[in-house]
Design a protein around this motif. Structure first.
Motif, mmCIF file in Angstrom:
data_model
loop_
_atom_site.group_PDB
_atom_site.id
_atom_site.type_symbol
_atom_site.label_atom_id
_atom_site.label_comp_id
_atom_site.label_asym_id
_atom_site.label_seq_id
_atom_site.Cartn_x
_atom_site.Cartn_y
_atom_site.Cartn_z
ATOM 1 N N LEU A 400 0.847 -1.187 0.000
ATOM 2 C CA LEU A 400 0.000 0.000 0.000
ATOM 3 C C LEU A 400 0.890 1.247 0.000
ATOM 4 O O LEU A 400 1.782 1.386 0.831
ATOM 5 N N ILE A 401 0.617 2.178 -0.958
ATOM 6 C CA ILE A 401 1.406 3.407 -1.028
ATOM 7 C C ILE A 401 0.482 4.609 -1.161
ATOM 8 O O ILE A 401 -0.685 4.481 -1.548
ATOM 9 N N LEU A 402 1.020 5.775 -0.818
ATOM 10 C CA LEU A 402 0.352 7.061 -1.005
ATOM 11 C C LEU A 402 1.282 7.977 -1.797
ATOM 12 O O LEU A 402 2.485 8.008 -1.549
ATOM 13 N N ILE A 403 0.698 8.736 -2.756
ATOM 14 C CA ILE A 403 1.446 9.766 -3.475
ATOM 15 C C ILE A 403 0.703 11.078 -3.246
ATOM 16 O O ILE A 403 -0.481 11.191 -3.561
ATOM 17 N N VAL A 404 1.408 12.078 -2.688
ATOM 18 C CA VAL A 404 0.800 13.363 -2.354
ATOM 19 C C VAL A 404 1.469 14.445 -3.210
ATOM 20 O O VAL A 404 2.699 14.519 -3.278
ATOM 21 N N GLU A 405 0.634 15.282 -3.869
ATOM 22 C CA GLU A 405 1.150 16.415 -4.645
ATOM 23 C C GLU A 405 1.111 17.658 -3.767
ATOM 24 O O GLU A 405 0.060 18.023 -3.231
ATOM 25 N N HIS A 406 2.273 18.350 -3.603
ATOM 26 C CA HIS A 406 2.366 19.486 -2.696
ATOM 27 C C HIS A 406 2.440 20.828 -3.419
ATOM 28 O O HIS A 406 2.441 21.869 -2.767
ATOM 29 N N GLY A 407 2.504 20.862 -4.735
ATOM 30 C CA GLY A 407 2.655 22.119 -5.450
ATOM 31 C C GLY A 407 4.113 22.456 -5.673
ATOM 32 O O GLY A 407 5.025 21.891 -5.060
ATOM 33 N N ASN A 408 4.361 23.418 -6.590
ATOM 34 C CA ASN A 408 5.727 23.854 -6.937
ATOM 35 C C ASN A 408 6.596 22.700 -7.415
ATOM 36 O O ASN A 408 7.807 22.694 -7.219
ATOM 37 N N GLY A 409 5.966 21.685 -8.019
ATOM 38 C CA GLY A 409 6.719 20.563 -8.566
ATOM 39 C C GLY A 409 7.077 19.491 -7.573
ATOM 40 O O GLY A 409 7.754 18.531 -7.924
ATOM 41 N N TYR A 410 6.635 19.573 -6.297
ATOM 42 C CA TYR A 410 6.978 18.591 -5.274
ATOM 43 C C TYR A 410 5.927 17.484 -5.219
ATOM 44 O O TYR A 410 4.722 17.739 -5.274
ATOM 45 N N HIS A 411 6.393 16.249 -5.083
ATOM 46 C CA HIS A 411 5.556 15.090 -4.796
ATOM 47 C C HIS A 411 6.252 14.262 -3.706
ATOM 48 O O HIS A 411 7.481 14.224 -3.637
ATOM 49 N N SER A 412 5.465 13.624 -2.853
ATOM 50 C CA SER A 412 6.036 12.703 -1.866
ATOM 51 C C SER A 412 5.392 11.344 -2.014
ATOM 52 O O SER A 412 4.194 11.239 -2.289
ATOM 53 N N LEU A 413 6.222 10.278 -1.840
ATOM 54 C CA LEU A 413 5.761 8.895 -1.922
ATOM 55 C C LEU A 413 5.984 8.239 -0.561
ATOM 56 O O LEU A 413 7.081 8.303 -0.006
ATOM 57 N N ILE A 414 4.909 7.625 -0.015
ATOM 58 C CA ILE A 414 4.967 6.966 1.291
ATOM 59 C C ILE A 414 4.544 5.514 1.089
ATOM 60 O O ILE A 414 3.436 5.254 0.621
ATOM 61 N N ALA A 415 5.425 4.549 1.423
ATOM 62 C CA ALA A 415 5.147 3.130 1.190
ATOM 63 C C ALA A 415 5.349 2.346 2.486
ATOM 64 O O ALA A 415 5.908 2.834 3.459
ATOM 65 N N GLY A 416 4.864 1.050 2.459
ATOM 66 C CA GLY A 416 4.976 0.174 3.623
ATOM 67 C C GLY A 416 3.810 0.302 4.581
ATOM 68 O O GLY A 416 3.937 -0.048 5.751
ATOM 69 N N LEU A 417 2.652 0.786 4.114
ATOM 70 C CA LEU A 417 1.516 1.071 4.991
ATOM 71 C C LEU A 417 0.698 -0.186 5.266
ATOM 72 O O LEU A 417 0.663 -1.118 4.479
ATOM 73 N N GLY A 418 0.003 -0.177 6.414
ATOM 74 C CA GLY A 418 -0.904 -1.278 6.752
ATOM 75 C C GLY A 418 -2.340 -0.952 6.413
ATOM 76 O O GLY A 418 -3.131 -1.846 6.095
ATOM 77 N N ARG A 419 -2.736 0.337 6.464
ATOM 78 C CA ARG A 419 -4.093 0.762 6.134
ATOM 79 C C ARG A 419 -4.047 2.213 5.693
ATOM 80 O O ARG A 419 -3.273 3.003 6.221
ATOM 81 N N ILE A 420 -4.895 2.562 4.671
ATOM 82 C CA ILE A 420 -4.976 3.928 4.160
ATOM 83 C C ILE A 420 -6.307 4.524 4.591
ATOM 84 O O ILE A 420 -7.360 3.917 4.397
ATOM 85 N N ASP A 421 -6.271 5.751 5.181
ATOM 86 C CA ASP A 421 -7.476 6.408 5.683
ATOM 87 C C ASP A 421 -7.831 7.652 4.887
ATOM 88 O O ASP A 421 -8.381 8.610 5.425
ATOM 89 N N THR A 422 -7.521 7.693 3.600
ATOM 90 C CA THR A 422 -7.889 8.829 2.751
ATOM 91 C C THR A 422 -8.164 8.307 1.349
ATOM 92 O O THR A 422 -8.142 7.088 1.127
ATOM 93 N N ALA A 423 -8.452 9.187 0.385
ATOM 94 C CA ALA A 423 -8.804 8.759 -0.960
ATOM 95 C C ALA A 423 -8.231 9.747 -1.963
ATOM 96 O O ALA A 423 -7.874 10.881 -1.625
ATOM 97 N N VAL A 424 -8.156 9.312 -3.236
ATOM 98 C CA VAL A 424 -7.623 10.142 -4.315
ATOM 99 C C VAL A 424 -8.483 11.398 -4.458
ATOM 100 O O VAL A 424 -9.714 11.344 -4.415
ATOM 101 N N GLY A 425 -7.823 12.553 -4.613
ATOM 102 C CA GLY A 425 -8.537 13.810 -4.783
ATOM 103 C C GLY A 425 -8.748 14.580 -3.504
ATOM 104 O O GLY A 425 -9.139 15.741 -3.543
ATOM 105 N N LYS A 426 -8.508 13.957 -2.337
ATOM 106 C CA LYS A 426 -8.723 14.627 -1.063
ATOM 107 C C LYS A 426 -7.582 15.625 -0.792
ATOM 108 O O LYS A 426 -6.437 15.391 -1.134
#
Length: 471
Positions: A400-426
């Protein structure tokens, strides 16, 4: 013509409207449109109120996440202290057991001597020298026994105090674990409430929008029908004489148009084939150039990663040496650490021990493009910076991974998760809970920061200069 238009309109009109006159049907549809417009305004007001409540929940979630992270660090410290107290209690008990056995042997000997009266001792057949030696031995032994008894009493008192500290520390650790579980349960409840509020009016809003679109289409068809019927009634006498001439002229123009279209299609087909041939040659050349460029970029990227790792290691060694010269020697720290390493300009997604830095060799033997943090089981994962969720779910070998767009060309990738509590577009705020680590073992969280598609050192944080590269 009027009959065809009326038939087509009736086919697209609901059954209950087919028995109404066009004017009455139009009035009814416009009234329904007005009612749905008011309903949409009410939904907008309700959505604004729900958004305020959603913003409040987001703030509560951020606060609870901070408290949970602090309690996780306190629990780590309590568990380390508890282990040290248990070791001390075991060592003191072992030493006291040995002391008890030696003192018990000496006390037994003294009790046997005390049972012999002085008159009987004088009447014993032993010579006077032996009797004197026994008296001297008893005189030297009694103070030694008293000193060892006093030491045993002090050791027993220290053991009792150690056991009392151990009981208090265990109670404190149990209370901390209970509070942490309560915080995690409260965060789970708020996350569920957040998602319920987000979906509360969405379905009704979609239904109202679809109904309004359908009603608007019906109103347009009814107006067009009424206009056409009136126009045909006025032009009925004039249209009969012109229809035949218009039909013949239309057939002639249609024949000319088809011939022109055929010639144009033949010309376009030839031009398309030529363009496709040239495009295929151009794409082949671009593909070869892109492969060469990708190979060069990969080699440069690996070299930059190695250079960055060497610079980071040298800088940290220099800082440690400078700190060792300036500050007095400090006791060794706990292996797990109480808090994650400082990350400039952002919040680390989860607390724990930093096991792999940017540019170091990871467990697969490759140069790491991010950092790896060993967390507690079930630890809360938060957004490192505010932004929008671009991807949430399983991906190939990352789990399970999350990709978050922060603006100004920045993105962060978070992996190794057990459960995700959000959804795409939030939209998420800095420090807002977005996931939970696996509930067993010592899970590893992988965190990677990218700028314009290129990985950069997360320890540099946000605000690195423009341009591609390793940062």
């Amino acid at each position: 013509m009027a009959g065809i238009v009326v038939a087509l309109t009736l086919l697209t009109t609901p059954a209950h409207a087919q028995t109404e006159a066009p004017g009455a049907a139009l009035k009814r549809v416009e009234q329904e449109l007005q009612a749905d417009t008011q309903r949409r305004k009410d939904l907008d007001l309700r959505s604004q109120a729900l958004q305020k409540e959603l913003d409040g929940l987001r703030g509560q979630l951020i606060g609870l996440a901070d408290q949970a992270r602090a309690q996780e660090r306190d629990l780590d410290a309590l568990e380390d202290s508890l282990a040290a107290l248990e070791a001390e209690e075991h060592d003191r008990s072992a030493r006291l057991d040995g002391e008890r056995q030696q003192i018990a042997s000496l006390l037994g000997a003294l009790q046997r001597l005390a049972r012999v009266p002085p008159e009987a001792a004088l009447a014993r057949p032993d010579n006077p020298v032996d009797t004197l030696r026994s008296a001297l031995l008893l005189r030297d032994t009694v103070p030694t026994l008293r000193a060892r008894a006093d030491a045993l009493t002090a050791a027993l008192t220290a053991l009792s105090e150690t056991r009392e500290k151990l009981v208090a520390q265990r109670a404190k650790a149990l209370a901390t674990r209970t509070a942490l579980a309560g915080k995690q349960a409260e965060m789970a409840r708020l996350v569920a409430r957040r998602e319920a509020l987000s979906r509360q009016t969405e379905e009704e809003r979609v239904q109202v929008a679809q109904r309004m679109g359908s009603l608007a289409g019906q109103a347009t068809d009814l107006r067009q029908l009424m206009d056409r019927i009136e126009a045909e009634r006025r032009a009925a006498a004039e249209a009969a004489a012109k229809r035949e001439a218009e039909r013949r002229e239309a057939e002639r123009r249609e024949a000319e148009r088809r011939l022109a279209e055929k010639r144009e299609a033949e010309r376009k087909l030839a031009a398309q084939k030529e363009a496709e041939r040239k495009e295929a040659e151009r794409k082949l050349a671009e593909l070869r150039a892109a492969e060469q460029k990708a190979a060069a970029l990969k080699a440069a990227e690996e070299q930059r990663a190695k250079d960055e790792a060497a610079r980071e290691a040298a800088r940290e060694a220099s800082e440690r040496a400078l700190a060792a010269r300036r500050a007095p020697a400090a006791p060794p720290s706990s292996p797990s650490g109480d808090a994650p390493p400082a990350i400039a300009g952002m919040t680390l997604p989860a607390g724990g021990r930093l096991t792999t830095r940017y540019g170091e060799t990871d467990r697969f033997g490759a140069s790491s493009r991010g950092v790896t943090v060993q967390t507690r089981a079930g630890a809360t994962v938060v957004a490192p910076q505010s932004g929008s969720i671009m991807f949430a779910g399983p991906f190939k070998g990352y789990g399970l991974i999350l990709i978050v767009e922060h603006g100004n060309g920045y993105h962060s990738l978070i992996a190794g998760l057990g459960r995700i509590d959000t959804a795409v577009g939030k939209r998420v705020a800095t420090g807002e809970p977005v996931a939970v680590m696996p509930a067993d073992g010592s899970p590893d969280l992988y965190f990677e920061l990218r700028r314009n598609g290129q990985p950069i050192n997360p320890q540099r944080g946000f605000g690195v200069p423009e341009g591609k590269g390793q940062g």
